[in-house]
Design a protein around this motif. Structure first.
Motif, PDB file in Angstrom:
ATOM      1  N   PHE A 100       0.824  -1.287   0.070  1.00 30.01           N
ATOM      2  CA  PHE A 100       0.016   0.049  -0.134  1.00 30.01           C
ATOM      3  C   PHE A 100       0.919   1.118   0.130  1.00 30.01           C
ATOM      4  O   PHE A 100       0.611   2.206  -0.799  1.00 30.01           O
ATOM      5  CB  PHE A 100      -0.781   0.021   1.222  1.00 30.01           C
ATOM      6  N   THR A 102       0.881   3.436  -3.303  1.00 33.09           N
ATOM      7  CA  THR A 102       0.144   4.847  -3.210  1.00 33.09           C
ATOM      8  C   THR A 102       1.035   6.039  -2.846  1.00 33.09           C
ATOM      9  O   THR A 102       0.837   7.209  -3.489  1.00 33.09           O
ATOM     10  CB  THR A 102      -0.969   4.638  -1.900  1.00 33.09           C
ATOM     11  N   PRO A 153      -6.303   5.067   4.339  1.00 35.37           N
ATOM     12  CA  PRO A 153      -5.938   4.940   2.907  1.00 35.37           C
ATOM     13  C   PRO A 153      -6.326   6.305   2.362  1.00 35.37           C
ATOM     14  O   PRO A 153      -6.361   6.386   1.029  1.00 35.37           O
ATOM     15  CB  PRO A 153      -6.891   3.766   2.381  1.00 35.37           C
ATOM     16  N   ALA A 178      -0.884   8.654   6.732  1.00 38.10           N
ATOM     17  CA  ALA A 178      -1.602   7.350   6.372  1.00 38.10           C
ATOM     18  C   ALA A 178      -0.925   6.183   7.563  1.00 38.10           C
ATOM     19  O   ALA A 178      -1.763   5.453   8.300  1.00 38.10           O
ATOM     20  CB  ALA A 178      -1.328   6.649   5.231  1.00 38.10           C
ATOM     21  N   TRP A 217      -5.277   0.634  -2.178  1.00 33.56           N
ATOM     22  CA  TRP A 217      -5.647   1.510  -1.311  1.00 33.56           C
ATOM     23  C   TRP A 217      -7.312   1.634  -1.366  1.00 33.56           C
ATOM     24  O   TRP A 217      -7.935   1.390  -0.422  1.00 33.56           O
ATOM     25  CB  TRP A 217      -5.368   3.141  -1.430  1.00 33.56           C
TER      26      TRP A 217
END
Length: 206
Positions: free
Chosen positions: A28, A32, A93, A101, A169
């Motif tokens: 993630f 991201t 997310p 985050a 995400w």
């Protein structure tokens, strides 16, 4: 079953998310925010260490404080903590930066650990003496079984629902939105029958 079914349903649903998410934190952050494994581990490790220790201490203190006011303190406290976990996990997310985050993920871990003392105390309080071993075993089995499915569920949502593995995400967000509010609802539904069972046991001198 009015007490145990909501409790175990909430446990199963929350375990899918809470135990599935750790396997996807590194992908993630990389997909991201472009963070490397080393960058993520350096910050997340420190945040999680503090969050876990603080969560256990805060959870125990919170349920003790609630216990002075409510007979259903164990489930009431857990429902409140579940709600906080839901907010933090859904928010993670959606954060604009990697630092935020990871901070929200650490908050999710904090609340997740904070709920553990109250959940365990709730089960032991109402389980008959001769069944406490079996109930505890079932509790651990469900937590392990559904928790083990968590990473697969998030991966399946990423592949078959989102359809773009670079946007993991979205899969994390979808599973959090689907599982955690429902888990919180089940825990909330368990408050009244749990209170009634505690009152029945107290009336019987147990």
């Amino acid at each position: 079953k009015q007490v145990f079914l909501p409790l175990f349903a909430a446990l199963a649903l929350s375990a899918v998310e809470s135990q599935g998410l750790p396997a996807w934190r590194i992908p993630f952050m990389a997909r991201t925010y472009g963070w490397s494994e080393a960058e993520t581990g350096a910050l997340l490790g420190s945040l999680q260490l503090v969050a876990m220790l603080a969560g256990i201490a805060a959870g125990g203190g919170f349920v003790t404080w609630m216990g002075k006011r409510y007979k259903d303190a164990n489930i009431r406290a857990t429902a409140i903590i579940f709600a906080c976990t839901t907010v933090a996990t859904i928010a993670a997310p959606l954060m604009p930066t990697g630092e935020l985050a990871l901070t929200m993920m650490a908050l999710g871990v904090f609340f997740g650990l904070a709920g553990a003392p109250a959940q365990n105390a709730a089960i032991q309080r109402i389980a008959p003496n001769e069944m406490r071993g079996q109930v505890s075993a079932l509790y651990l089995f469900m937590f392990t079984f559904f928790g083990a499915m968590g990473s697969w569920v998030i991966g399946a949502v990423s592949t078959y629902v989102v359809g773009d593995e670079s946007q993991v995400w979205k899969a994390i967000l979808i599973t959090a939105v689907v599982f955690l509010p429902v888990a919180t609802f089940f825990m909330y539904r368990g408050i009244r029958p749990y209170r009634e069972e505690v009152e029945r046991l107290e009336a019987a001198g147990l």
